[in-house]
Design a protein around this motif. Structure first.
Motif, mmCIF file in Angstrom:
data_model
loop_
_atom_site.group_PDB
_atom_site.id
_atom_site.type_symbol
_atom_site.label_atom_id
_atom_site.label_comp_id
_atom_site.label_asym_id
_atom_site.label_seq_id
_atom_site.Cartn_x
_atom_site.Cartn_y
_atom_site.Cartn_z
ATOM 1 N N UNK A 1 0.898 -1.152 0.000
ATOM 2 C CA UNK A 1 0.000 0.000 0.000
ATOM 3 C C UNK A 1 0.927 1.189 0.000
ATOM 4 N N UNK A 2 1.094 1.789 -1.144
ATOM 5 C CA UNK A 2 2.169 2.748 -1.324
ATOM 6 C C UNK A 2 1.714 4.182 -1.091
ATOM 7 N N UNK A 3 2.152 4.789 0.004
ATOM 8 C CA UNK A 3 1.716 6.163 0.269
ATOM 9 C C UNK A 3 2.240 7.144 -0.774
ATOM 10 N N UNK A 4 3.426 6.860 -1.309
ATOM 11 C CA UNK A 4 3.983 7.768 -2.306
ATOM 12 C C UNK A 4 3.098 7.797 -3.547
ATOM 13 N N UNK A 5 2.698 6.600 -3.996
ATOM 14 C CA UNK A 5 1.820 6.524 -5.166
ATOM 15 C C UNK A 5 0.491 7.203 -4.882
ATOM 16 N N UNK A 6 -0.043 6.925 -3.669
ATOM 17 C CA UNK A 6 -1.355 7.476 -3.326
ATOM 18 C C UNK A 6 -1.329 8.989 -3.315
ATOM 19 N N UNK A 7 -0.291 9.554 -2.713
ATOM 20 C CA UNK A 7 -0.198 11.000 -2.640
ATOM 21 C C UNK A 7 -0.093 11.621 -4.020
ATOM 22 N N UNK A 8 0.776 11.044 -4.842
ATOM 23 C CA UNK A 8 0.965 11.591 -6.182
ATOM 24 C C UNK A 8 -0.311 11.476 -7.006
ATOM 25 N N UNK A 9 -0.962 10.316 -6.898
ATOM 26 C CA UNK A 9 -2.218 10.106 -7.628
ATOM 27 C C UNK A 9 -3.254 11.150 -7.258
ATOM 28 N N UNK A 10 -3.311 11.453 -5.944
ATOM 29 C CA UNK A 10 -4.318 12.396 -5.470
ATOM 30 C C UNK A 10 -4.143 13.741 -6.149
ATOM 31 N N UNK A 11 -2.901 14.203 -6.203
ATOM 32 C CA UNK A 11 -2.672 15.515 -6.816
ATOM 33 C C UNK A 11 -2.943 15.464 -8.314
ATOM 34 N N UNK A 12 -2.554 14.347 -8.945
ATOM 35 C CA UNK A 12 -2.839 14.197 -10.381
ATOM 36 C C UNK A 12 -4.330 14.301 -10.661
ATOM 37 N N UNK A 13 -5.119 13.584 -9.859
ATOM 38 C CA UNK A 13 -6.564 13.585 -10.062
ATOM 39 C C UNK A 13 -7.131 14.972 -9.801
ATOM 40 N N UNK A 14 -6.602 15.635 -8.764
ATOM 41 C CA UNK A 14 -7.090 16.977 -8.441
ATOM 42 C C UNK A 14 -6.798 17.921 -9.605
ATOM 43 N N UNK A 15 -5.627 17.757 -10.173
ATOM 44 C CA UNK A 15 -5.230 18.558 -11.323
ATOM 45 C C UNK A 15 -6.255 18.393 -12.444
ATOM 46 N N UNK A 16 -6.667 17.127 -12.690
ATOM 47 C CA UNK A 16 -7.638 16.858 -13.744
ATOM 48 C C UNK A 16 -8.978 17.516 -13.415
ATOM 49 N N UNK A 17 -9.373 17.436 -12.147
ATOM 50 C CA UNK A 17 -10.646 18.053 -11.757
ATOM 51 C C UNK A 17 -10.586 19.555 -11.976
ATOM 52 N N UNK A 18 -9.433 20.140 -11.606
ATOM 53 C CA UNK A 18 -9.281 21.590 -11.788
ATOM 54 C C UNK A 18 -9.428 21.949 -13.259
ATOM 55 N N UNK A 19 -8.820 21.106 -14.117
ATOM 56 C CA UNK A 19 -8.855 21.414 -15.541
ATOM 57 C C UNK A 19 -10.161 21.003 -16.195
ATOM 58 N N UNK A 20 -11.032 20.367 -15.389
ATOM 59 C CA UNK A 20 -12.339 20.038 -15.935
ATOM 60 C C UNK A 20 -12.380 18.764 -16.742
ATOM 61 N N UNK A 21 -11.310 17.966 -16.702
ATOM 62 C CA UNK A 21 -11.327 16.719 -17.462
ATOM 63 C C UNK A 21 -12.199 15.702 -16.745
ATOM 64 N N UNK A 22 -12.702 14.757 -17.535
ATOM 65 C CA UNK A 22 -13.506 13.719 -16.893
ATOM 66 C C UNK A 22 -12.579 12.662 -16.304
ATOM 67 N N UNK A 23 -12.936 12.212 -15.125
ATOM 68 C CA UNK A 23 -12.111 11.197 -14.473
ATOM 69 C C UNK A 23 -13.001 10.168 -13.819
#
Lengths: 317, 325, 319
Positions: free
Chosen positions: A273-295
């Motif tokens: 259960x990789x916290x590094x991956x989880x943290x990075x993923x979270x910001x990536x997804x947030x970035x997509x939400x900010x840009x309005x992309x569908x996720x």
């Protein structure tokens, strides 16, 4: 003497606050605000580090505060952040039950946001723009599969297991146990103890392990622990009692101690259960939400078995 | 005549009898409970709380208490493990950890004695210190458990086998001796029972009070180091709520919180009683939360019995006086 | 003609005597100029809301402290009340939930009060014991799980607003006024001051000290239960560890406000300042972008500074 003391103390106070305040830069970058319920947990540090790394890489500034596992506090923190003009929010919930009011509030702000690690309450799961979390039941299933595999590789007269859990009421603990039980259903593997909760504390895990050794001693074949910190504690007890090598060890975790024992051969396997991956993923997804992309609404942090041979494929903390 | 003696023994040591009952019941249900190994385990498990409780006892007898011990336990562990990992000689690492505890204790002492603080001020100052030190303990690792790269040696042996118990009991014996037989101990009792009078009697009250806190801090850091050695890692938040366990041990042992009276040996007893209770319930399979209910009531009953006993004694004495003459 | 003090000395004396209020005002001014978002209406509402829940219990804790005692178990009564309230909302409806939770809190308080006032076991011991036991009880009853409720009436109450102010600050205000009134204007209140000021003298002059002490604990139990229910109104969930820091928070706010732990003086209005200071501080730290560990560090420093300031002032007055 007293007066000087007081002046020094007051200056120290003001100085700390001003310097802490001065650190914030207003450079036009979008600002992310994150409230972590488990800021001080061992899992929290690498996760938050990864969030900061990824945010910087994507050009955001980020502030992370300690929610102290208190939903009321987290709600106030988010309200303060909104009043302060933050652009996006990350919510790491404490317990499931208290999450609905926060989910509703976060939606009402109309700001981009994601939730992380602790899965929110069932009643509001659909309202979250994106949930980045492990499938905790799947982690439990991996533990179960590894238990069965252990006994295949190490056949013996009995299949007695000591199972040490985290905190009752914590979704991680409950879901892992659901996964384990699902896989072990119908098998002849025998869990010796009633629920034993070490509450993610190595010292408590050590005490529990000592008491379990007293009660069951030689009849224990395998010890299974729900996370790396508790594994450290249990291992200390096993080592002190001279039982290393006399029983098998299995845990979930990517702590350095886990890595060490995998390489030593004393730990049979771990579950990722990789916290590094989880943290990075979270910001990536947030970035997509900010840009309005569908996720996707649910992004699962990857998991799987880690054997000694796989050690280099993962980041350890 | 004999009946009265028995009743006296029961009343004076009520809490011990309750525990004996629990021990008997548990050992019938679970054979492995009354083994040498298990009892050794229990003693080892209470050693850390015990060590810190000895320091707290001095503080309480001297008329204050120290809520910061939990954080000192965390911090000293962090410092020691970090030093060892950085390659420092293990004796030096231990010294650094101990120095941190003493330093914090001295700061507490200076703050409190400079305002002639009593319970209230001691409460807030040491509580504030607890928060500050907890934050400091988190700075290096932000919450990560720091795994110690520890080779067998003095440090490792501190937490193994009977060492924690030996450290605990020797310390307690020494501190009790100092308390009862030396001038320092008498000064402590004097200051604790009447601060005002003590000041006027020429004792350097401020200095002595600082030493009480320094000792409390020192022992808290010693406890933290022993704990780290047992788990061979440092947990920056291990000391959370620790001070309540420590104060509970002191209180169950019979030392009064108002100061001026107490005994380190009784604190040892208090710590052991709480430890045995926890162990027995663990072995009986009673979950942690049911245990909490019992533990809280135990604390009240232990002290309550003591107090009721004293009240009855007073009434008996008055009764005897009236009817004697 | 009597010479009046030079103005400078008067100002210094005033500032030191009201050190906490001065600090609060100074800090607010600092924040207003440093962070524009601090003085927005939204943020002020946030501060008011944040201080209200614990503030309710802080008022009752002040009364206990005035009577010369203190109570560590308020945290656990709070957590237990969130559990009981949520459970009842799910089963018997909100009205029943309210009365049962309040009564239960008062009962726990009465238990504390009886042991402290009548049996004379030190408050620290009794409330330490009940703190541990009640929390354990709360865990056992829910099998350690947090629970929540979707009770529609509760929702409606939570959504009720006058302007931007929810019902919680209104309850807080009512509690403040109630406590202020009875402390100052009733015999019951004056008796509490007397009991705290000098127990023996009060007893000898005919005051029912046992009753006084008993009642203050009962009131705190009820107040903690009320605070727990307010938490339920805001978060609609219940779990044993909620409110863990309540007792120490209330004691801190009381002492910072200026009420002495020794008893016999102070008042609820002073505690309100203490609560406000803590709320403003926490809010400011978040707004200033201070990281988690540093926030704790600063909080601790503030506590120590304020109490030292206060003690110096009291000493000056004694001299």
């Amino acid at each position: 003497m007293k007066k000087t003391f007081l002046i020094v103390l007051s200056l120290l106070l003001v100085g700390t606050m001003v310097s802490a305040a001065g650190k914030k830069e207003d450079d036009g970058a979008k600002k992310i605000f994150m409230s972590s319920a488990y800021y001080t947990a061992p899992y929290g540090a690498p996760l938050q580090e990864a969030v900061k790394e990824k945010a910087a890489a994507l050009g955001y500034s980020v502030q992370i505060v300690d929610g102290e596992e208190n939903a009321d506090k987290q709600l106030s923190q988010f309200k303060a952040a909104v009043a302060d003009g933050y652009d996006a929010l990350i919510y790491w919930p404490g317990d499931q039950a208290s999450s609905p009011p926060l989910v509703e509030y976060l939606n009402s702000t109309k700001l981009p946001w994601v939730a992380l690690n602790t899965v929110v309450d069932d009643s509001v799961i659909d309202l979250v723009p994106c949930m980045i979390a492990s499938d905790e039941v799947e982690i439990g299933r991996w533990l179960g599969r590894l238990i069965i595999k252990y006994f295949k590789d190490n056949p013996g007269k009995t299949k007695n297991v000591i199972y040490i859990e985290g905190s009752p009421g914590s979704s991680y603990t409950e879901n892992l146990t659901i996964g384990v039980n699902e896989i072990l259903k119908g098998s002849d593997i025998n869990i010796l103890n009633d629920h034993q909760y070490a509450q993610y504390d190595p010292t408590k895990a050590m005490v529990i392990m000592e008491d379990m050794l007293t009660k069951f001693g030689r009849s224990i074949d395998l010890v299974v622990v729900q996370d790396g910190g508790m594994f450290q504690g249990a291992y200390s007890a096993i080592q002190a009692a001279g039982y290393v090598g006399k029983l098998g060890l299995l845990c979930q975790g990517q702590d350095l101690i886990v890595r060490e024992k995998l390489l030593d051969g004393e730990l049979y396997a771990s579950v990722a259960q990789d916290p590094f991956t989880e943290g990075a993923l979270a910001v990536e997804m947030l970035d997509k939400v900010i840009k309005g992309e569908t996720i996707e609404k649910w992004v699962a942090t990857p998991t799987g078995a880690i054997y000694a041979a796989d050690v280099d494929k993962y980041r350890w903390f | 005549m004999n009946q009265k003696k028995v009743i006296d023994i029961v009343r004076n040591n009520g809490i011990i009898l309750v525990i004996l009952l629990l021990i008997i019941i548990t050992s019938i249900i679970e054979r492995n409970f009354l083994t040498f190994n298990n009892l050794l385990n229990v003693l080892r498990q209470v050693s850390v709380v015990g060590i810190v409780a000895c320091g707290m006892t001095y503080c309480i007898i001297g008329g204050a208490f120290d809520l910061s011990v939990g954080s000192v336990v965390s911090l000293s562990g962090v410092i020691t493990i970090l030093s060892i990992n950085a390659g420092t000689n293990e004796y030096m690492a231990i010294l650094y950890g101990l120095l941190a505890g003493v330093a914090i204790g001295i700061v507490n002492g200076i703050l409190i004695s400079s305002i002639d603080g009593r319970t209230g001020e001691a409460f807030i100052v040491t509580y504030g210190m607890q928060v500050v030190v907890a934050a400091i303990a988190l700075f290096p690792s932000n919450g990560l458990f720091i795994s110690g790269r520890i080779s067998p040696g003095f440090f490792k042996s501190m937490g193994q086998g009977v060492m924690p118990i030996v450290i605990f009991l020797c310390l307690a014996a020494f501190m009790e001796f100092v308390l009862v037989k030396t001038k320092y101990g008498r000064k402590m009792v004097f200051i604790g029972s009447n601060l005002h009078v003590a000041k006027m009697s020429g004792i350097n009250v401020k200095f002595n009070r600082i030493t009480f806190f320094a000792i409390s801090g020192l022992l808290a850091s010693l406890g933290g180091i022993v704990l780290c050695s047992r788990v061979t890692s440092s947990n920056p938040t291990v000391g959370l709520n620790f001070e309540m366990d420590v104060i509970a041990a002191v209180v169950v042992g019979g030392t009064q919180l108002s100061g001026g009276k107490g005994s380190v040996l009784r604190t040892v007893m208090g710590a052991v009683i709480i430890g045995i209770m926890g162990n027995a319930l663990n072995i009986l399979g009673i979950t942690a939360y049911h245990q909490q209910i019992v533990k809280g009531l135990l604390i009240i009953v232990a002290v309550g019995m003591d107090i009721l006993n004293k009240q009855i004694k007073l009434r008996e004495m008055a009764h005897d006086t009236v009817f004697a003459g | 003609m009597i010479q009046s003090l030079p103005d400078k000395k008067k100002i210094v004396t005033f500032m030191l005597e009201n050190a906490v209020s001065v600090f609060l005002v100074g800090f607010i001014i600092f924040m207003v100029f440093t962070k524009r978002s601090f003085s927005t209406w939204d943020n002020i509402v946030n501060i008011i809301n944040e201080s209200s829940i614990y503030g309710i219990a802080a008022c009752a804790m002040t009364v206990v402290i005035i009577s010369g005692e203190f109570d560590l178990s308020a945290s656990s009564v709070f957590g237990w009340s969130t559990v009981l309230f949520t459970l009842c909302c799910n089963t018997i409806g909100i009205v029943g939930a309210f009365f049962i939770t309040l009564a239960c809190g008062a009962l726990f308080g009465a238990f504390n009060g009886y042991l402290v006032a009548k049996i004379r076991i030190p408050a620290f011991v009794v409330t330490l014991g009940t703190m541990i036991s009640i929390k354990g009880l709360a865990y056992v009853v829910t099998k350690a799980q947090p629970i929540n409720t979707t009770n529609a009436t509760l929702r409606a109450i939570g959504n009720f607003h006058i302007g931007d102010i929810s019902i919680i600050p209104i309850v807080y205000l009512a509690v403040i006024l109630l406590f202020f009134w009875f402390l100052r204007y009733t015999k019951f209140g004056r008796d509490i001051y007397a009991t705290g000021g000098n127990y023996e003298v009060a007893r000898l002059s005919g005051i029912n000290v046992v009753f006084s002490k008993f009642m203050v604990f009962t009131m705190l139990g009820a107040a903690a239960a009320l605070a727990g229910m307010m938490y339920g109104v805001r978060i609609k969930a219940g779990w044993a560890p909620y409110g863990q820091d309540l007792s120490l928070y209330c004691i801190t706010a009381t002492i910072i406000g200026g009420t002495s732990l020794l008893g016999g003086n102070g008042g609820v209005h002073k505690t309100v300042i203490g609560v406000l200071l803590l709320a403003v501080l926490f809010n400011a730290l978040t707004l200033l972008g201070v990281s988690g560990s540093m926030q704790k560090f600063i909080r601790g420093l503030v506590l120590i500074t304020v109490i030292m300031l206060d003690a110096v002032v009291v000493k000056r007055q004694r001299e």
